[in-house]
Write an enzyme that holds these catalytic residues in place. Structure first.
Site, PDB file in Angstrom:
ATOM      1  N   HIS A 288      13.714   4.165   4.282  1.00 18.11           N
ATOM      2  CA  HIS A 288      14.758   4.797   5.103  1.00 18.11           C
ATOM      3  C   HIS A 288      14.241   5.904   6.006  1.00 18.11           C
ATOM      4  O   HIS A 288      14.615   6.001   7.165  1.00 18.11           O
ATOM      5  CB  HIS A 288      15.832   5.369   4.176  1.00 18.11           C
ATOM      6  CG  HIS A 288      16.946   6.062   4.891  1.00 18.11           C
ATOM      7  ND1 HIS A 288      17.898   5.381   5.615  1.00 18.11           N
ATOM      8  CD2 HIS A 288      17.259   7.386   5.010  1.00 18.11           C
ATOM      9  CE1 HIS A 288      18.758   6.246   6.141  1.00 18.11           C
ATOM     10  NE2 HIS A 288      18.388   7.463   5.791  1.00 18.11           N
TER      11      HIS A 288
ATOM     12  N   ASP B  46      15.084  -0.400   3.353  1.00 14.98           N
ATOM     13  CA  ASP B  46      15.878   0.821   3.258  1.00 14.98           C
ATOM     14  C   ASP B  46      16.757   0.761   2.010  1.00 14.98           C
ATOM     15  O   ASP B  46      17.572  -0.144   1.863  1.00 14.98           O
ATOM     16  CB  ASP B  46      16.747   0.952   4.515  1.00 14.98           C
ATOM     17  CG  ASP B  46      17.488   2.276   4.604  1.00 14.98           C
ATOM     18  OD1 ASP B  46      17.504   3.028   3.613  1.00 14.98           O
ATOM     19  OD2 ASP B  46      18.065   2.554   5.676  1.00 14.98           O
TER      20      ASP B  46
ATOM     21  N   SER C 180      19.682   8.289  10.186  1.00 19.25           N
ATOM     22  CA  SER C 180      20.572   8.326   9.035  1.00 19.25           C
ATOM     23  C   SER C 180      22.014   8.604   9.468  1.00 19.25           C
ATOM     24  O   SER C 180      22.530   7.914  10.344  1.00 19.25           O
ATOM     25  CB  SER C 180      20.065   9.356   8.017  1.00 19.25           C
ATOM     26  OG  SER C 180      20.633   9.139   6.756  1.00 19.25           O
TER      27      SER C 180
END
Length: 425
Positions: free
Chosen positions: A364, A330, A235
Site C-alpha cells: 500500500h 495492497d 491512500s
C-alpha cells in the site's frame, strides 16, 4: 579500520533522496568475503539497518551494481538493496522523514566476514547524505486564510508546472514528496487533510472549499505557467483528489495512488452542502495476525452496493486527466479493484482521459524511491498497527517506476505558457 580498504559512493556521497548511488569497495584481498552494512536513524529516533554478504573479485573489489549479495537482507544483484531492505529495530515502525530541511543520513560500513560476528572489524565506512531539498529550491511556510501548508519553488524564473500535494498518510504534514517534486522542476504546495497543529483535533467532515483556495493560490503564483494544476494523493487523500478533480475548476492532472473510488470515512462538503456521505468501515471483517498487525483490506464497505451509491465520486465529470496507480498486494484496501471500477466507469461514459499502472508484489505505502520498505505500522484511523502488504524487492522496483511515471505524466499534462506567466508579473 583498515587503511587500504576503501568504500566509495558514486557519483557523490551527497545526493537527492530519490537519486540512486553506486556503492563500491576496493582494497580487499582477492575473493575476500565481507559484510556491507547500512544504518540510519529516522526523525522519531527509530534505527533502521540492513546487511548483505559479498565476495570480492580477483582484484579485491566489490561493485553493488554488478556483484550479487550472497546472503543477508537480500540476495542477488541489487544496487540499492541496502537502502530499501533496511528494517526498523522495533516491530511495526514506519520510516519517518517528513521534514525537508535536514538530509537523511545513511552510514555504510564494510566488515570482515571471516571474524566472529560480534567482533567483526570495520574495514571502511562512508556517510551518504540524501537531501530532500535540491540546490536553491525555495521552502516557504504558508498560512493564508484557511490554507496551511508548505510551498516549494524551483530556482529560476519558470514557468513551472504546479502541483497540489495532498499528503494525508497517517495525518499531519509531510514535506518529502513535495520537496522532491520541486527539486525536479515543479512548484508544489503540500497541505494536510488533518493532524496539523493549527487544525481542529477531531475532524468530522471535509470541505472542498479550502482545497479550492489552495488551487487558486497555486495558479496565481508568479512562477506557475500552466493553465491548471496537478494533484497528487495517497491512500485516503486518493478519493479526495478524485473529488477535487471532479468538482473544482483548474485541475488538469490527478495522480491517484492506492486510494478508493468512493468518498471514505468522512462526509464531504462544498459550499456548505453535503456532496458525498462517507463510505464506512466494518471492524468485524478485520483479520488478526500473529505479529499483532491487522489486515483491514476487506473492512471497507462495497461502494457499488445500492445503499452506498451516493458515496461514489462521478469522475466522468472531471475535465482533466487521471493517472491511477495501484499495488496488487495492497492489504489496506482493494486498490486494484477500485482502479478497475473507475476505468469501467470512465469507459462507460465514453471517456479516455486516463491511464493506469498496477504493480505486482507492491504494498500500500508507495513513496518516492530508495526509502526503507514498510511492511506494517500504526494506522491512525484504526488505532492499531496494520499490514500494508507487498514484497520488499518488488515494492522497491515499483516505487522507482512510479516516481518516473508521475513526473512524466505531470510534465505531459501540465503544459506551461510563458506568455501567461509574464502577464502575471
Amino acid at each position: 579500520m583498515s587503511s587500504q580498504v576503501r568504500l566509495r559512493l558514486l557519483p557523490s556521497s551527497r545526493c537527492l533522496f530519490d537519486d540512486p548511488v553506486q556503492v563500491e569497495v576496493a582494497g580487499l584481498r582477492s575473493r575476500q568475503a565481507v559484510t556491507v552494512r547500512a544504518r540510519s536513524t529516522d526523525e522519531k529516533g527509530v534505527v533502521f539497518s540492513s546487511a548483505a554478504t559479498y565476495r570480492a573479485d580477483d582484484n579485491g573489489e566489490i561493485h553493488l551494481d554488478r556483484d550479487p549479495s550472497l546472503s543477508g537482507s537480500y540476495s542477488g544483484v541489487e544496487p540499492m538493496g541496502l537502502l530499501w531492505s533496511m528494517k526498523a529495530d522495533t516491530l511495526h515502525k514506519r520510516f519517518q522523514k517528513t521534514k525537508s530541511l535536514n538530509p537523511h543520513v545513511v552510514k555504510f560500513s564494510v566488515h570482515d566476514e571471516e571474524e566472529e560476528e560480534e567482533g567483526r572489524r570495520v574495514l571502511a565506512e562512508a556517510d551518504n547524505e540524501r537531501l530532500l531539498l535540491g540546490d536553491r529550491v525555495s521552502r516557504i511556510q504558508v498560512s493564508e486564510g484557511n490554507i496551511r501548508g508548505v510551498l516549494f519553488t524551483p530556482p529560476g524564473e519558470g514557468p513551472f508546472p504546479a502541483v497540489l500535494d495532498m499528503y494525508t498518510f497517517g495525518g499531519g504534514l509531510s514535506e518529502k514528496r513535495a520537496s522532491l517534486l520541486a527539486s525536479r522542476g515543479f512548484v508544489v504546495l503540500t497541505v494536510p487533510l488533518y493532524g496539523h497543529e493549527e487544525m481542529p483535533k477531531n475532524v468530522r467532515e471535509v470541505h472542498l472549499d479550502n482545497l479550492e483556495k489552495a488551487i487558486k493560490f497555486l495558479r496565481k503564483h508568479d512562477k506557475v505557467g500552466a493553465k491548471g494544476v496537478g494533484v497528487i494523493s495517497l491512500s485516503k487523500s486518493g478519493d479526495l483528489a478524485l473529488s477535487v478533480a471532479t468538482y473544482l475548476p483548474g485541475v488538469e492532472a490527478t495522480v491517484w495512488i492506492n486510494g478508493c473510488s468512493a468518498n471514505t470515512f468522512l462526509p464531504l462538503y462544498y459550499k456548505k452542502s453535503l456532496i458525498h456521505p462517507a463510505l464506512l468501515f466494518d471492524m468485524n471483517k478485520i483479520i488478526y495476525t500473529e505479529s499483532g498487525g491487522l489486515i483491514i483490506k476487506n473492512g471497507v464497505h462495497d461502494p457499488l452496493a445500492e445503499e452506498n451509491k451516493d458515496t461514489l465520486i462521478p469522475i466522468e465529470k472531471a475535465k482533466g486527466h487521471f493517472l491511477f496507480v495501484a499495488s496488487e498486494d495492497d492489504l489496506n484496501w482493494d486498490s486494484q479493484g477500485y482502479v478497475d471500477m473507475m476505468v469501467e466507469r470512465l469507459k462507460h461514459h465514453g471517456k479516455d482521459n486516463f491511464e493506469s499502472v498496477c504493480y505486482p508484489g507492491a504494498g500500500h505505502y508507495l513513496e518516492p524511491p530508495y526509502g526503507p520498505y514498510c511492511p506494517s505500522s500504526f494506522h491512525a484511523a484504526i488505532g492499531k498497527p496494520v499490514l500494508w502488504g507487498g514484497e520488499p524487492r518488488s515494492h522497491a522496483a515499483a516505487e522507482v517506476h512510479m516516481w518516473n511515471k508521475i513526473q512524466e505524466f505531470f510534465r505531459d499534462k501540465l503544459s506551461c505558457d510563458a506568455e501567461q506567466t509574464k502577464a502575471k508579473l
